[in-house]
Design an enzyme around this catalytic site. Sequence first.
Site, short mmCIF file in Angstrom:
data_model
loop_
_atom_site.label_atom_id
_atom_site.label_comp_id
_atom_site.label_asym_id
_atom_site.label_seq_id
_atom_site.Cartn_x
_atom_site.Cartn_y
_atom_site.Cartn_z
N PRO A 2 1.30 3.68 -5.34
CA PRO A 2 -0.03 3.05 -5.32
C PRO A 2 -0.47 2.64 -6.71
CG PRO A 2 0.00 5.03 -3.97
CD PRO A 2 1.30 5.01 -4.72
N GLU A 3 -0.94 1.39 -6.84
CA GLU A 3 -1.45 0.89 -8.11
C GLU A 3 -2.97 0.87 -8.03
OE1 GLU A 3 0.68 -2.69 -9.25
OE2 GLU A 3 2.56 -1.88 -8.50
#
Length: 274
Positions: A2-3
Amino acid sequence: MPELPEVETIGRALKSYLTGRSIRKVELFAEKLREPLDSLKDPRMLGKKVLDVRRRGRYLIVDLEENLALLMHFGMSGVLKTVPLAQARAKHEHVIFDLGNGESLRFECPRRFSLLKLLDLPCAGAIPAELNKLGVEPLSDEFNAEYFCAAAQKRKLSVKEFLMLNEVVTGVGNIYATEALFKCRISPLRAACDVTAKEAQQLVAEVKAILLDSINSGGTTFSDYRQLDGSTGKYVLALDAYGRAGEPCRVCGTLLAAVKQGGRTTAYCPKCQK
């Protein structure tokens, strides 16, 4: 992994779901993830109300009463889920928070690269010392062309790798660095120090625009990432370069190339991106 948009999406949902509630009980089904889970055995956490949920880079900070905080990082495969407490535990659900009224918040992580720990903060709203080395937030005014050029001035590494340095700008990962460079027609192979002031201004603007668009779409889902309710991120439908190596460029039709940079695959157009 996840960014920023994915973590922001989770954080907003978690803030709405948790604020004002308290943790009644914590069950652990693993000794450690990235770090040992011993801090979650601290009885001080039980009964404390959640006051806020904040994001710093790719970390979430869940503020509790009496200056306690839960620090979260999702690593490669971490997922938070809200499910009935009575629901059978899935294989990789390593932490279950009992929230009362038959509800639970569960932390799932097949690869165990995530982080979950209880901290003491010096005061309400403080940033944990563990995050002191993180760079500026990409959606802040601090991230601008002048800052980019000053930070990149003596950097010989590629502009793609530079954008992903958390000590420079935090949270811009592989997906969004790839997309921003494609939008700006800048080759990811160029040295960061060779990006002109004019190009830096466009690149910073594109990074911000792409991150906001992704947040509005609930993030990007390729495999592990899920929102709090289990739904997937829809920004994957808007990607022009990431994950499309070997497919035609949507601008010129040239097949997108792929190169390894910093252990990550970068897709780019060898004709459009100079």
